[in-house]
Design an enzyme around this catalytic site. Structure first.
Site, PDB file in Angstrom:
ATOM      1  CD1 TRP A 162     -43.425  14.859 -28.382  1.00  0.00           C
ATOM      2  CD2 TRP A 162     -45.072  16.144 -29.195  1.00  0.00           C
ATOM      3  NE1 TRP A 162     -43.058  15.550 -29.757  1.00  0.00           N
ATOM      4  CE2 TRP A 162     -44.179  16.286 -30.147  1.00  0.00           C
ATOM      5  CE3 TRP A 162     -46.277  16.762 -29.371  1.00  0.00           C
ATOM      6  CZ2 TRP A 162     -44.007  17.017 -31.177  1.00  0.00           C
ATOM      7  CZ3 TRP A 162     -46.444  17.438 -30.664  1.00  0.00           C
ATOM      8  CH2 TRP A 162     -45.484  17.653 -31.356  1.00  0.00           C
ATOM      9  N   GLY A 345     -69.351  17.962 -49.607  1.00  0.00           N
ATOM     10  CA  GLY A 345     -69.094  19.639 -49.585  1.00  0.00           C
ATOM     11  C   GLY A 345     -69.268  19.922 -47.869  1.00  0.00           C
ATOM     12  CD  GLU A 368     -50.899   6.512 -24.328  1.00  0.00           C
ATOM     13  OE1 GLU A 368     -49.769   5.831 -24.077  1.00  0.00           O
ATOM     14  OE2 GLU A 368     -51.640   6.889 -23.371  1.00  0.00           O
TER      15      GLU A 368
END
Length: 385
Positions: A162, A345, A368
């Protein structure tokens, strides 16, 4: 509409003005198309970081003697917020880069600072922060990446997960295990981006922040000079946690900017969209929803600024940083959700950026330190543990 800011100096006001100009001219018009393209091509907007670097934005809270702008953290974070309102991937990337410089600035020797910081702060370099691993996210003490001493260097082997800027960074601020003494056995290193044995996984396919390229960083016997170790062996955990306190404020500010952008869109749309012969903003139920959104954004801003001012005053700010990260990222999730609702919408389509902001907000509650970890940090401070 631009946020009215209380800034400590005229220089800071000029800086915010410059960043707003860059955001309006170069970031906001490009963000939606770039994010859509990066969803399938892993496109990375390195040119944007070059522009920000040339403007000094990548070095704001660091000393002038090494190429920084020596700005208070409260000013730097308001810059991050401005970026977050225009292009969240860029705001997050700027926060990550600033985080990568922190160990050298705060824990490096004078010689290390003189050798490393000018390049880090020049705008020519971009950093990555290698802490998390596939099996060591919130539990940093379970890290398995190792750095073995070999003469005047260390040999690093393991995998980090990551990692923002993976494959694009010029250096990797890396935490690795130098002993088996749990969390006390971690150390910090600055690894050059062209080091032999360094490779990268396939970029993660994420639900948002597509221009924030995230992938594994693989260390296969990467040799790093011993003078690129920051602090003593075993100082890594303390360095990582201190850096994360500041990094959490960067994410809090970016999330606040994201929420502000969503609020601005919702207010504009509600004033223009008509139903039953009048703007939908005249309906009290919707007007009150907008008021709650404003309260959430303002609370988030107040929380991160309070923590930043504690930091600038040299006072303990760990608890305040955790509060700011928790409040701001929860606010971003709420406000972007409500923005989609206000647009109805239209908010569910890609014709407006509300749905993208909604997707981008979610990860702010995760990286974090998850918001569950923030609650753990806060409660431990409250209970004196």
């Amino acid at each position: 509409m631009p946020v009215e800011r209380l800034l400590p100096t005229e220089e800071a006001a000029d800086l915010i003005g410059l960043v707003r100009e860059i955001a309006d001219d170069q970031l906001r018009p490009r963000a939606s198309a770039a994010e859509a393209a990066a969803a399938t091509s892993a496109e990375f907007p390195r040119d944007v970081f070059t522009t920000l670097g040339e403007a000094g934005v990548l070095s704001l809270p660091y000393p002038e003697e090494f190429g920084g702008y020596d700005q208070p953290y409260e000013v730097y974070l308001q810059v991050i917020e401005e970026l977050g309102s225009a292009w969240m991937s860029v705001a997050v990337g700027t926060s990550v880069h600033t985080l990568t410089c922190y160990p050298v600035a705060a824990f490096g020797t004078a010689a290390q600072q003189a050798a490393l910081l000018p390049g880090m702060l020049s705008g020519a370099q971009l950093g990555a922060y290698c802490l998390s691993e596939p099996l060591a996210g919130s539990d940093v003490g379970s890290m398995t990446t190792r750095a073995e001493r070999d003469g005047d260097s260390y040999v690093i082997s393991g995998r980090k997960a990551w990692i923002s800027h993976a494959g694009h960074a010029d250096y990797y601020t890396t935490f690795a295990r130098t002993s088996d003494d749990g969390g006390r056995g971690l150390s910090c290193f600055i690894v050059p981006g062209d080091a032999a044995g360094l490779s990268f996984g396939i970029p993660e396919k994420k639900m948002g922040l597509h221009c924030d390229t995230v992938a594994e960083v693989i260390f296969d016997g990467v040799r790093v000079a011993a003078d690129h170790r920051i602090g003593a062996e075993g100082d890594g955990m303390a360095i990582a946690l201190a850096a994360l306190d500041s990094g959490r404020l960067g994410i809090a500010a970016a999330a606040t900017g994201l929420a502000q952008g969503a609020l601005d869109l919702a207010v504009s749309y509600a004033g223009e969209r008509e139903q039953f012969g009048r703007p939908i903003a005249t309906n009290q139920g919707l007007a009150f929803l907008l008021a709650d959104m404003e309260a959430a954004v303002s609370s988030a801003r107040a929380a991160y600024l309070y923590a930043a001012r504690l930091r600038d005053a040299g006072r303990a700010f760990s608890k305040a940083a955790a509060v700011a990260k928790l409040v701001a990222t929860d606010a971003a999730m709420k406000v972007t959700t409500d923005a989609v609702q206000v647009l109805g919408g239209a908010g569910y389509t890609q014709d407006f950026p509300a749905e993208r902001w909604f997707r981008e907000a979610k990860v702010t509650q995760i990286f974090e330190g998850t918001n569950q970890i923030q609650r753990l940090v806060i409660s431990r401070h409250l209970l004196g543990r």
